[in-house]
Enzyme design. Structure first.
Site, short mmCIF file in Angstrom:
data_model
loop_
_atom_site.label_atom_id
_atom_site.label_comp_id
_atom_site.label_asym_id
_atom_site.label_seq_id
_atom_site.Cartn_x
_atom_site.Cartn_y
_atom_site.Cartn_z
N GLU A 18 0.85 -1.18 0.00
CA GLU A 18 0.00 0.00 0.00
C GLU A 18 0.89 1.23 0.00
OE1 GLU A 18 -3.38 2.29 2.75
OE2 GLU A 18 -2.52 0.38 3.41
N ASN B 203 -4.77 5.23 -2.27
CA ASN B 203 -6.02 5.66 -1.65
C ASN B 203 -6.78 6.62 -2.55
OD1 ASN B 203 -6.07 4.48 1.16
ND2 ASN B 203 -4.04 5.40 1.14
N GLU C 153 -8.13 2.03 -3.36
CA GLU C 153 -8.72 1.81 -2.04
C GLU C 153 -9.68 2.94 -1.68
OE1 GLU C 153 -6.29 0.78 1.24
OE2 GLU C 153 -4.80 -0.28 0.05
N ASP D 217 -11.52 -0.32 2.00
CA ASP D 217 -10.63 -0.13 3.14
C ASP D 217 -11.45 0.05 4.42
OD1 ASP D 217 -8.27 0.16 4.49
OD2 ASP D 217 -7.92 2.23 3.88
N GLU E 229 -5.18 -5.52 8.17
CA GLU E 229 -4.22 -4.46 8.50
C GLU E 229 -4.01 -4.39 10.01
OE1 GLU E 229 -4.75 -0.77 5.73
OE2 GLU E 229 -6.75 -1.40 6.33
#
Length: 748
Positions: A339, A398, A430, A460, A517
């Site tokens: 990420e 993101n 995401e 997410d 995560e």
């Protein structure tokens, strides 16, 4: 230039009367003559702005004066003075005409001084009325009819300047998650709530002798009033209760920020901003509806302004750096992708935490610029790795809610893919789960379009929203990410373990990979391994790291192998990847074609399926004609069916060692190996014939056509540059063929 004179519309069925009136008025006005109410109505409908006043007879054929007044009232035209002309000496007809909307009357026979005076007075009154209406529109909001932002702030400053010895409070209020109201009830439903709020604010405040109030923007209202602690608290509690009782269908939660004004000479903007800072502290607090501003918020405001002042230079000098936090495959324990996270390396202040500047950027719209900056830098990084002969795994980036609302989102992303020549599967997108709840209809449309472009969509922070199970049902995402902080796991948290186990299993049934995560301990890692979680991301394995460290981490890791579960590997797995396994890694989500990422890997895949290395290689670029129009006219379901049948046709015409790749939304590449050029040309003819014979249920009359271009080499070498050049040549030839056929069609 002669000044344009005002126009008087004379409505009378008696031609002599009309001519006499026109003669009396011609020195001061222009006149238009009609003989009944219907003709007068037609004139006003056609150009009401030109008509200054109407002289109206009552008794007329077709449509009399009373019916004309009734029609004008129904049309909502109340700014044109209408003077009734009557020969009736009694008061009845005059009274009736005035009740129906006439402005005045004159009696027959006409006395010119009286007629001119009454006409001038009526016109003057209409001009005053018009100016009042214009002023009202300039000062008031059209939805709520309260003062608009500009005039509310002006009136507030005037009141404060004139009351220097009094203490005032500014109350700023809005509705938490107002967008959900719009999503559930539409814009009209949202406006109804705003009008409800406005009516009740007006009802509570209009008898207050020293106050101002207005609609600032969106769902935000403001009140400035003399400050008395008990009075202020009673008002906010009363309005909060009124707003909360608006609906039984959904919860209305106000957020009320209050600033006690210390200096009446402050600008209204500054006062409003301080009340807003107080209101912003309530957004994530349940059943807490009001907050007062304090000086610590002012310090925060100063820090925010400093961040914003330095942002432009930070973008220009690329002070924002890409950090990568790897994801690890639970079964293979190898890193697979990462990420992308942003870090601000300030030349004086050092590293600025994302927690400090990301919220500021979100509030001020700069988050969209930062997101694009990160997308661009990640794409450049992926291109660099590919050019170095590496086989990068996907990097996720993101997307903010503002990105979703951006009408140019798809063009921006496609521009990046084109500039860096990347398959979309390498750039995963995401979105936080809460973003899905803001505007579900818009989000679904964005996901559909991004899927058509070939992107992988990740949800997410799954589990942090208000309706997580519904989110999985309603949104077509590809991967879900769960943060361990929402469901902490330790030896005593049996409930959390059961919930996580259920979620992972449910995701498995839905064929949705799970990335966990925030994994920080061995105990958490072992537990997640035991319940079948696919990927882990967290400090236990690796912290976010600079690009150089990530490159060292994955240097000796085969990213294709890292993605595979051990039970998917065959005993003889080495450099060969079985055909079935290629499909799992590189398959297009809609059709049986490969995805665009496969194009990047094709050069490096084992050629053991072939009797010899492929020296004769042909590439056909295909583009469906008018596919966008088909989607618009017949719907996306039929469009998807066309794509599936098109790929099925391609596959029926090629051999096992050949490849069909979905290159774009409706663009495909066919790669034929060890294929003489004559056979390649024959395949093009077969494809064209097959497409013309394609029949679709519900659209039998649809004539499917396809544009094609090809490139061929009998000395092909497995080099990226050569493959890229052949693709560009095939694409160029396709567009040349498209232009040729269009020119021929135009001649016909």
């Amino acid at each position: 230039m002669e000044e344009k004179r005002q126009e008087i519309l004379i409505v009378d069925d008696n031609e002599i009367n009309r001519s006499m009136l026109a003669a009396m008025l011609q020195q001061a006005y222009r006149t238009v003559e009609v003989e009944n109410g219907q003709q007068a109505l037609d004139v006003i409908r056609q150009d009401k702005a030109s008509v200054t006043a109407v002289l109206l007879d009552i008794i007329m054929p077709v449509m009399d004066g009373y019916e004309f007044l009734e029609k004008i009232k129904a049309l909502g035209i109340d700014n044109i003075p209408i003077i009734v002309m009557t020969g009736d000496k009694g008061a009845g007809s005059e009274e009736k005409a005035l009740e129906m909307g006439a402005w005045d009357f004159v009696s027959k026979p006409y006395q010119m001084p009286i007629l001119m005076t009454r006409l001038k007075n009526a016109i003057a009154r209409s001009e005053v009325s018009y100016l009042k209406k214009i002023r009202h529109l300039a000062e008031h909001d059209t939805v709520t009819d309260l003062y608009n932002r500009r005039y509310f702030f002006e009136e507030t400053e005037t009141m404060l300047r004139g009351s220097r010895g009094d203490t005032f409070a500014f109350i700023r209020m809005d509705i938490k998650r107002f967008r959900m109201v719009n999503a559930l009830k539409g814009e009209q439903g949202g406006n109804e709530l705003l009008r409800y709020m406005a009516r009740n604010i007006d009802k509570c405040m209009k008898k207050n002798p020293l106050c101002t109030y207005g609609h600032i923007e969106a769902d935000i209202f403001g009140i400035c009033m003399q400050y008395e602690a008990d009075k202020c608290d009673r008002l906010t509690k009363k309005l909060t209760e009124i707003f909360r009782n608006y609906s039984t269908e959904f919860i209305i939660e106000p957020a009320v920020g209050i600033y006690i004004i210390e200096d009446n000479m402050l600008s209204a903007e500054t006062i409003y901003l301080r009340a807003s800072l107080a209101a912003n502290t309530l957004k994530d607090k349940y059943k807490v509806y009001s907050a007062y501003y304090d000086n610590s918020m002012g310090e925060k405001l100063f820090e925010e302004q400093e961040i914003l002042a330095e942002a432009d230079e930070a973008f220009a000098k690329e002070q924002f750096r890409v950090y990568l936090q790897p994801k690890f495959n639970v079964q293979t324990k190898r890193p697979y992708g990462a990420e992308a996270l942003v870090r601000w390396e300030h030349p004086v202040k050092g590293r600025i935490s994302p927690a400090e500047f990301i919220p500021v950027f979100e509030r001020n719209g700069l988050i969209r610029d930062l997101d694009y900056y990160m997308w661009d830098h990640v794409c450049a990084l992926l291109r660099k790795w590919i050019d170095e002969g590496k086989h990068p795994a996907p990097i996720s980036v993101n997307m903010s809610r503002m990105d979703v609302e951006n009408a140019g989102l798809f063009e921006l992303l496609q521009g990046l893919l084109d500039r860096y020549q990347l398959p979309p599967e390498l750039l995963n997108l995401e979105l936080t789960e809460s973003a899905y709840m803001e505007d579900p209809k818009r989000i679904n449309e964005v996901i559909r379009k991004l899927h058509e472009m070939g992107f992988i969509i990740m949800m997410d922070d799954f589990g942090s929203g208000y309706s997580s199970l519904n989110t999985l049902k309603d949104f077509d995402v590809d991967i879900i990410k769960i943060d361990m902080k929402f469901l902490p796991v330790d030896s005593s948290e049996s409930k959390s373990k059961k919930i996580l186990t259920s979620v992972v299993r449910m995701a498995g049934w839905l064929k949705l990979p799970v990335v966990m995560e925030g994994v920080e301990t061995k105990e958490q890692s072992d537990f997640l391994t035991s319940i079948g979680c696919e990927y882990i991301q967290g400090y236990y394995f690796a912290r976010p790291m600079p690009v150089e460290e990530y490159e060292k981490l994955v240097k000796d890791v085969d990213q294709l192998e890292a993605v595979l579960n051990e039970d998917m590997l065959e005993n003889n797995y080495a450099n060969r990847i079985p055909h079935s396994l290629k499909k799992k890694i590189y398959g297009d989500t809609l059709t049986d074609a490969y995805n665009r990422r496969y194009l990047t890997e094709w050069l490096f895949l084992d050629m053991g399926d072939f009797s010899e290395e492929p020296h004769q290689v042909g590439i056909i670029m295909c583009d469906l004609k008018n596919f966008k129009t088909i989607n618009n006219n017949y719907g996306y379901e039929l469009g998807n069916e066309i794509l599936k049948k098109t790929v099925a046709l391609f596959l029926s015409l090629i051999r096992k060692q050949d490849s069909v790749i979905r290159y774009g939304g409706d663009e495909f590449l066919l790669i034929l190996v060890n294929c003489p050029e004559e056979i390649l040309k024959g395949k093009i003819s077969e494809i064209a014939q097959g497409m013309s014979e394609l029949k679709l249920t519900g659209a039998e009359d649809l004539d499917m056509q396809i544009d094609m271009g090809y490139a061929y080499s009998d000395r092909f070498e497995k080099k990226a540059d050569m493959l890229r050049e052949m693709i560009l040549e095939a694409e160029k030839n396709m567009y040349m063929e498209k232009a040729r056929t269009q020119k021929a069609a135009d001649k016909e």
